[in-house]
Design an enzyme around this catalytic site. Structure first.
Site, mmCIF file in Angstrom:
data_model
loop_
_atom_site.group_PDB
_atom_site.id
_atom_site.type_symbol
_atom_site.label_atom_id
_atom_site.label_comp_id
_atom_site.label_asym_id
_atom_site.label_seq_id
_atom_site.Cartn_x
_atom_site.Cartn_y
_atom_site.Cartn_z
ATOM 1 N N TYR B 178 0.967 -1.177 -0.133
ATOM 2 C CA TYR B 178 0.045 -0.158 -0.044
ATOM 3 C C TYR B 178 0.781 1.235 -0.110
ATOM 4 C CZ TYR B 178 0.836 1.307 4.879
ATOM 5 O OH TYR B 178 1.642 1.612 6.139
ATOM 6 N N CYS B 179 0.097 2.258 -0.500
ATOM 7 C CA CYS B 179 1.059 3.643 -0.270
ATOM 8 C C CYS B 179 0.092 4.669 0.276
ATOM 9 C CB CYS B 179 1.548 4.009 -1.864
ATOM 10 S SG CYS B 179 0.428 3.990 -2.995
ATOM 11 N N ARG B 180 -0.132 5.967 -0.346
ATOM 12 C CA ARG B 180 -0.678 7.147 0.225
ATOM 13 C C ARG B 180 -2.283 6.929 0.129
ATOM 14 N NH1 ARG B 180 3.846 10.624 -2.612
ATOM 15 N NH2 ARG B 180 5.267 10.821 -0.810
ATOM 16 N N CYS B 184 -2.604 7.290 -5.305
ATOM 17 C CA CYS B 184 -1.217 7.191 -5.251
ATOM 18 C C CYS B 184 -0.668 5.841 -6.238
ATOM 19 C CB CYS B 184 -0.552 7.257 -4.060
ATOM 20 S SG CYS B 184 1.252 6.856 -3.788
#
Lengths: 219, 219
Positions: B178-180, B184
Site C-alpha cells: 500500500y502507499c498514500r 497514489c
DNA sequence: ATAACAATCTAACGATCGTTAGACTAATAT
DNA sequence: ATATTAGTCTAACGATCGTTAGATTGTTAT
C-alpha cells in the site's frame, strides 16, 4: 514517469468538481433545501431568496456534478438530491466547517444557546420519549417537506399555522421543535412563540439530513 | 424578516470557505500529502510536481481555511493537517466523487482491477493475517511517512529501495503493498515489480487516511 | 391560435482565482 | 559581512465564476 502525473491530475481534478460545487454559499443552501425533499426551481428560488434565473444557473452546476437529478412535471422541473450520500456530504462538510472555522462557531453560539448536536444515544432517548408521548416532537417545516421525510413520531405543524393551531398541543408536556437543520431558523421562532404562550419548548437544531433520513419521491 | 436572511447568508458563506478550499485539484493533493505526515513546503512542492511559489500560495489558502497548521523549523516551514477531521473530510469528499462521477469511476477501473475499498471486516482480517505473519503488509512510501503513521504490523520498504531489498521478503507468503491511497500509484508499481520477481503480491488501494490513522508530530 | 408561465440558454459585466515572475524576509552557512 | 536557502508577499496576466438581462423553448390555460 510523467504519465502517472497526468493520471493523478485527472483524478484530483474530478474530486475537485465536487469541491467546486460546494464552494458557493447558494449552492450549499440549495443542497440543504433539497435534503428536505424534492422541489421545483421556483420553490427553491423563493426559499433561498434568489432569482429563478440564478437558481437555475446554480442548479445546473449541481446537475453537472451529478449531485442532483431532475424530472419534468408539467411546466415545472422538479429537482431532487441524487442519493443519500449527497446529504451525508452536506452534513460532513458543515461539521468540518463548524469544527475549523471560529467565525462560524461564534455566529452559531450567538444565535442560540441550544445544544449543538445530539449524540446517537440522545437521539435514541428522544425517539423513546416521543413514542411514549412524554414529549411532543414538532416538525415546523412546510407540510410537503414533512411528507417527504420526518423524524420518528414527529407531528407536522408548519410555522405559519402554529399560532392558530396551539389548541392541538398538550399543555403539560415538553415540546421539541425542529426544522431543516441548524442553519434554518424556523424552529427558533417556533420555540420563541411557544414559550411566549406558556409551553415548555426546546429547540432541536437538527433535521432529517442530520438523522440520515433520505426524502422519498412524492407523486 | 430580512435579518434572518443575513444570518443565513453568513452561515452558508462560512461553510463555502471549506468547499472553496476543496475546489482546487492541487489543494486536494496537498491535503492528501499532509494526511501522510507533516512536510515542508519544498517537499510538498516536489511531491505534487508544482513550483514552491505555487505550493506556498495554495497552502496559504488551506491555512486561511484553518485546515492546516504551520510551524517554523530552522529555515523550513513545516505544514501539518489541523486535525483528524480534515483527513476524514478528504476521504469523504473523495468517496462522494467516486460515487457520483462516472468519469472518475471509469478512470479508476482502467487503472487497476483491484478491489476498490475494504470493508471493516476485510480490514480486521488483514490485520489478523499480518499479525500472525501469514501475509506481509508492505508500506512503500518514504520512510518519514511510515514513521508518522502506518497500517498495523506494516513493514517499511520505500519504493525506490524495493528492488535492492527483495532478499528481505519471504518467498512463499502473499505480499500486500500500500502507499498514500487509491490515487497514489507507488503501490501499483511495487506490485508490478514484485510479481515480475515471482512474488505473490496484491495492491491495497488504501492508506492511513482511509484507515482513520492520524499522523503523529515528528521531532 | 394566443397568452401566460416555468425554466433554460446566451451574452455580458465585474469580481475572483490560478499561475508566474520579481522583490522581499528570515535563518543558516562561509 | 556576504552568500545561500526556504518561504512569503506583491503585482500582474488570462481564465473562470457569480450575477443579471434578454431572447428562447416547452407546457398549460383560454
Amino acid at each position: 514517469m510523467e504519465n502517472s502525473r497526468n493520471i493523478k491530475d485527472l483524478l484530483y481534478e474530478q474530486v475537485a468538481r465536487i469541491g467546486k460545487a460546494a464552494s458557493s454559499p447558494k449552492r450549499l443552501e440549495l443542497i440543504e433545501m433539497l435534503c428536505q425533499g424534492e422541489k421545483s426551481v421556483e420553490t427553491l428560488a423563493r426559499e433561498t431568496s434568489i432569482s429563478m434565473k440564478l437558481a437555475s444557473a446554480h442548479l445546473r452546476e449541481l446537475r453537472l456534478a451529478h449531485l442532483v437529478e431532475t424530472e419534468k412535471q408539467g411546466k415545472n422541473v422538479i429537482y431532487r438530491i441524487a442519493n443519500r450520500e449527497v446529504a451525508e456530504f452536506w452534513v460532513s462538510i458543515r461539521a468540518l466547517a463548524e469544527d475549523r472555522l471560529v467565525e462560524l462557531k461564534m455566529a452559531l453560539a450567538n444565535l442560540t444557546s441550544d445544544p449543538r448536536a445530539l449524540t446517537p444515544q440522545d437521539r435514541d432517548s428522544l425517539v423513546k420519549l416521543a413514542r411514549t408521548g412524554d414529549v411532543v416532537v414538532l416538525d415546523v417545516r412546510p407540510a410537503a417537506e414533512y411528507e417527504a421525510a420526518h423524524l420518528p413520531y414527529a407531528q407536522s405543524m408548519p410555522i405559519d399555522q402554529l399560532k392558530s393551531r396551539l389548541a392541538e398541543l398538550p399543555q403539560g408536556k415538553t415540546i421539541v421543535a425542529y426544522c431543516r437543520g441548524p442553519y434554518c431558523l424556523m424552529a427558533v421562532d417556533a420555540v420563541f412563540l411557544l414559550k411566549q404562550q406558556g409551553f415548555a419548548a426546546i429547540h432541536l437544531p437538527e433535521g432529517v439530513a442530520e438523522w440520515g433520513l433520505a426524502p422519498v419521491r412524492l407523486e
